[in-house]
Design an enzyme around this catalytic site. Structure first.
Site, short mmCIF file in Angstrom:
data_model
loop_
_atom_site.label_atom_id
_atom_site.label_comp_id
_atom_site.label_asym_id
_atom_site.label_seq_id
_atom_site.Cartn_x
_atom_site.Cartn_y
_atom_site.Cartn_z
N ARG A 72 0.82 -1.21 0.00
CA ARG A 72 0.00 0.00 0.00
C ARG A 72 0.86 1.26 0.00
NH1 ARG A 72 -3.96 -2.56 3.88
NH2 ARG A 72 -3.40 -1.28 5.65
N ARG A 87 9.91 6.30 -2.66
CA ARG A 87 10.25 7.25 -3.74
C ARG A 87 11.69 7.72 -3.65
NH1 ARG A 87 5.53 10.16 -2.32
NH2 ARG A 87 3.70 9.22 -3.32
N ARG A 101 -8.10 -6.41 14.26
CA ARG A 101 -7.49 -5.50 15.22
C ARG A 101 -8.52 -4.42 15.51
NH1 ARG A 101 -3.38 -7.19 17.96
NH2 ARG A 101 -2.27 -5.20 18.03
N ARG A 146 0.30 6.05 16.61
CA ARG A 146 0.38 7.40 16.03
C ARG A 146 -0.45 8.38 16.84
NH1 ARG A 146 -3.11 6.73 10.34
NH2 ARG A 146 -5.02 5.98 11.30
N GLU A 152 -3.39 6.80 19.21
CA GLU A 152 -4.02 5.56 18.72
C GLU A 152 -3.26 4.34 19.21
OE1 GLU A 152 -5.30 6.72 14.64
OE2 GLU A 152 -5.02 4.58 14.23
N TYR A 154 -9.60 -5.30 3.94
CA TYR A 154 -9.35 -3.87 4.11
C TYR A 154 -9.72 -3.20 2.79
CZ TYR A 154 -7.52 0.68 4.78
OH TYR A 154 -7.45 2.04 4.89
N ASP A 194 -10.28 0.62 0.97
CA ASP A 194 -10.32 2.08 1.05
C ASP A 194 -11.71 2.54 0.62
OD1 ASP A 194 -7.92 3.08 2.08
OD2 ASP A 194 -6.86 2.64 0.22
P1 FAD Z 1 -18.54 0.54 7.56
O1 FAD Z 1 -18.17 1.96 7.42
O2 FAD Z 1 -17.91 -0.25 8.65
O3 FAD Z 1 -20.12 0.46 7.71
C1 FAD Z 1 -20.79 -0.72 8.13
C2 FAD Z 1 -21.97 -0.29 9.00
O4 FAD Z 1 -22.80 -1.45 9.25
C3 FAD Z 1 -21.58 0.24 10.36
O5 FAD Z 1 -22.09 1.55 10.56
C4 FAD Z 1 -22.21 -0.74 11.36
O6 FAD Z 1 -22.72 -0.10 12.52
C5 FAD Z 1 -23.33 -1.35 10.55
N1 FAD Z 1 -23.70 -2.71 10.96
C6 FAD Z 1 -22.88 -3.80 11.03
N2 FAD Z 1 -23.56 -4.88 11.39
C7 FAD Z 1 -24.86 -4.49 11.59
C8 FAD Z 1 -26.04 -5.16 11.95
N3 FAD Z 1 -26.05 -6.48 12.17
N4 FAD Z 1 -27.20 -4.45 12.04
C9 FAD Z 1 -27.21 -3.11 11.78
N5 FAD Z 1 -26.11 -2.44 11.42
C10 FAD Z 1 -24.94 -3.10 11.32
N6 FAD Z 1 -10.23 4.58 3.65
C11 FAD Z 1 -9.76 5.57 2.85
O7 FAD Z 1 -10.09 5.60 1.65
N7 FAD Z 1 -8.94 6.56 3.34
C12 FAD Z 1 -8.54 6.59 4.64
O8 FAD Z 1 -7.81 7.47 5.05
C13 FAD Z 1 -9.01 5.56 5.50
N8 FAD Z 1 -8.66 5.55 6.80
C14 FAD Z 1 -9.06 4.53 7.58
C15 FAD Z 1 -8.63 4.52 8.91
C16 FAD Z 1 -8.99 3.47 9.74
C17 FAD Z 1 -8.54 3.48 11.17
C18 FAD Z 1 -9.75 2.39 9.22
C19 FAD Z 1 -10.06 1.20 10.06
C20 FAD Z 1 -10.22 2.41 7.93
C21 FAD Z 1 -9.87 3.48 7.09
N9 FAD Z 1 -10.35 3.55 5.78
C22 FAD Z 1 -9.88 4.56 4.95
C23 FAD Z 1 -11.32 2.58 5.24
C24 FAD Z 1 -12.80 3.02 5.41
O9 FAD Z 1 -13.09 3.14 6.80
C25 FAD Z 1 -13.71 1.99 4.72
O10 FAD Z 1 -13.46 2.04 3.33
C26 FAD Z 1 -15.22 2.23 4.90
O11 FAD Z 1 -15.56 2.42 6.24
C27 FAD Z 1 -15.99 1.02 4.36
O12 FAD Z 1 -17.38 1.29 4.40
P2 FAD Z 1 -18.45 0.13 4.68
O13 FAD Z 1 -19.77 0.72 4.44
O14 FAD Z 1 -18.09 -1.10 3.91
O15 FAD Z 1 -18.24 -0.26 6.21
N1 UDP Z 2 3.70 0.98 8.44
C1 UDP Z 2 4.81 0.97 9.24
N2 UDP Z 2 5.30 2.16 9.69
C2 UDP Z 2 4.71 3.34 9.40
C3 UDP Z 2 3.57 3.35 8.58
C4 UDP Z 2 3.09 2.15 8.11
O1 UDP Z 2 5.34 -0.09 9.56
O2 UDP Z 2 5.20 4.39 9.87
C5 UDP Z 2 3.18 -0.33 7.96
C6 UDP Z 2 2.08 -0.87 8.88
O3 UDP Z 2 2.21 -2.28 8.95
C7 UDP Z 2 0.82 -0.47 8.17
C8 UDP Z 2 1.24 -0.63 6.71
O4 UDP Z 2 2.62 -0.21 6.68
O5 UDP Z 2 -0.28 -1.28 8.50
C9 UDP Z 2 0.41 0.15 5.71
O6 UDP Z 2 0.47 1.53 6.04
P1 UDP Z 2 -0.81 2.43 6.05
O7 UDP Z 2 -0.43 3.82 6.28
O8 UDP Z 2 -1.62 2.08 4.83
O9 UDP Z 2 -1.48 1.94 7.37
P2 UDP Z 2 -2.96 1.66 7.81
O10 UDP Z 2 -3.88 2.35 6.85
O11 UDP Z 2 -2.99 0.16 7.78
O12 UDP Z 2 -3.03 2.23 9.19
#
Ligand code: FAD
Ligand code: UDP
Length: 386
Positions: A174, A178, A249, A280, A303, A351, A353
């Site tokens: 991911r 560079r 996780r 972070r 976090e 996972y 995006d």
């Molecule tokens: P979700 O957003 O999880 O929605 C699912 C919903 O279903 C939830 O609201 C839940 O309450 C509901 N639900 C589940 N089971 C039930 C049930 N049985 N009954 C009723 N409701 C229910 N993506 C990016 O593009 N850029 C980012 O910077 C980025 N940062 C992230 C950072 C973190 C820490 C994480 C974990 C993910 C990140 N993502 C990011 C990914 C992004 O969060 C997901 O792409 C997105 O949330 C997926 O949407 P979804 O609708 O599939 O799932």
């Molecule tokens: N990672 C790392 N050090 C950093 C940033 C990222 O080891 O400073 C690793 C870590 O395992 C992470 C993965 O690279 O899960 C992908 O990075 P990303 O920023 O996409 O992390 P995430 O969205 O999973 O938090």
């Protein structure tokens, strides 16, 4: 068309985008979510005391090469330009991520040109690893031991709770490496954050006369004779965890409020040392640089990552070999469930995006509409999940 409604379980991007597509095709849709808000894990809300837009489940930056998806989200709300520039704290030093020419020169105390740095890193990297399968092999092959140990080993152990040798190479793929001074964390053509937050965006997607959104409603207690269900909850939960739980996780966020307007001075500081317990710190005002003049103080989140227990929010699917075997068994069960399609990050245990989530939701909805149009039942699993 029968009188029954389409039901979308989950009001995140998966559920909302599918609901919108069906509503526009003339179907009545019910969207439910057990939470008290829409937008799933992308939910944002303005903190009353500071006027800072908070990303409640961790910071989200929209980045994509998919022009259709970019146009789609921009059609519902205004996006502001945002370039993610992550800093990494290691020992007493602060570096720039992703690994770029500045990071390499700083780490090795050199002034190398792009070509020199490329040759230098190639010398350090493990050329004998042909087809890296694990995170560690991928890192050793492309950046070598010193960069790997400095930036990736400790952070990855904290983030995933296992040795990087046990993790798939795809997690590291991911991140770019560079040999220029470009420190944009992403390689994508389009990058931004909605000016009024993600919840505002999802609210506009759901705002259609044929869509009813019902919050604080669990699928397990829903009484509705659905025409078809799109389920974006956890696939193992759908089957009552009968084959065991898929490992995730979860994250704990420690909130820190400070009066100092500068806060940590940037949006994201990664802590790569294994001895520092958090992964972070994010300072949410910096995710909205266009509104810095309108906020007071700073609101930060430390976090911490740990194993997800039954009562926790599942964040990152781990997908170790054992999880994939279990997922395969759940996928087999899913194939036998007629009238339900499993979608999204939890429904397919990947996972994803946001842009990929939206792309898959648009494609899934279209394929399902086509199937219904032919008088067929839409597929239970649209995307390849293994
Ligand atoms: P979700 O957003 O999880 O929605 C699912 C919903 O279903 C939830 O609201 C839940 O309450 C509901 N639900 C589940 N089971 C039930 C049930 N049985 N009954 C009723 N409701 C229910 N993506 C990016 O593009 N850029 C980012 O910077 C980025 N940062 C992230 C950072 C973190 C820490 C994480 C974990 C993910 C990140 N993502 C990011 C990914 C992004 O969060 C997901 O792409 C997105 O949330 C997926 O949407 P979804 O609708 O599939 O799932
Ligand atoms: N990672 C790392 N050090 C950093 C940033 C990222 O080891 O400073 C690793 C870590 O395992 C992470 C993965 O690279 O899960 C992908 O990075 P990303 O920023 O996409 O992390 P995430 O969205 O999973 O938090």
């Amino acid at each position: 068309m029968s009188g029954q409604r389409i039901v979308c379980v989950g009001a995140g991007f998966s559920g909302a985008v599918i609901a919108r597509k069906f509503a526009e095709a003339g179907y009545a849709v019910l969207v439910i979510d057990e939470r008290s808000h829409i937008a799933g894990n992308c939910h944002t809300e303005v903190d009353a005391a500071t006027n800072i837009m908070v990303h409640k489940y961790g910071p989200h930056i929209f980045h994509t090469d998919d022009k259709e998806v970019w146009d789609y989200v921009n059609g519902f709300t205004e996006f502001k330009p945002f370039v993610n520039r992550v800093k990494a704290v290691v020992g007493d030093s602060v570096y720039l991520l992703p690994i770029n020419l500045h990071t390499i020169n700083q780490l090795f105390g050199r002034q190398m040109s792009p070509a020199e740095a490329k040759a230098f890193v190639a010398e350090q990297s493990r050329q004998d690893i042909d087809d890296p399968q694990s995170f560690e092999d991928q890192a050793l092959k492309f950046v070598g031991e010193k960069i790997y140990k400095t930036f990736f080993h400790g952070y990855t152990r904290k983030q995933w709770g296992v040795e990087p040798q046990a993790l798939p190479a795809s997690i590291l793929k991911r991140l770019p490496v560079r040999f220029t001074y470009d420190d944009n964390y992403f390689n994508h053509m389009y990058q931004g954050i909605p000016a009024r937050g993600y919840t505002h965006l999802v609210q506009h997607i759901l705002d259609h006369p044929k869509i009813e959104t019902r919050l604080e409603t669990r699928f397990e207690s829903l009484d509705e004779d659905a025409r078809h269900v799109f389920y974006s909850g956890p696939i193992d939960r759908f089957f009552g965890y009968s084959l065991g739980r898929l490992a995730y996780r979860t994250l704990d966020f420690e909130e820190i409020r400070v009066e100092d307007d500068a806060g940590i001075g940037t949006a994201v500081l990664n802590y790569c040392d294994a001895e520092v317990p958090w992964t972070r710190i994010t300072d949410h005002k910096y995710f909205a640089p266009w509104s810095l003049d309108e906020t007071k103080g700073s609101l930060q989140f430390k976090e911490y990552s740990r194993a997800c227990e039954a009562q926790d929010i599942p964040y990152y699917p781990i997908r170790l070999v054992s999880d994939k075997a279990r997922l395969g068994e759940y996928a087999e069960l899913a194939k036998g469930v007629s009238g339900t399609t499993f979608v999204g990050r939890l429904g397919t245990y990947r996972y994803l995006d946001m842009d990929v989530t939206i792309r898959e939701a648009l494609d899934t909805a279209q394929a399902a509409l086509d199937a219904l149009g032919r008088g067929e039942v839409p597929k239970p699993l649209f995307a390849r999940i293994l």
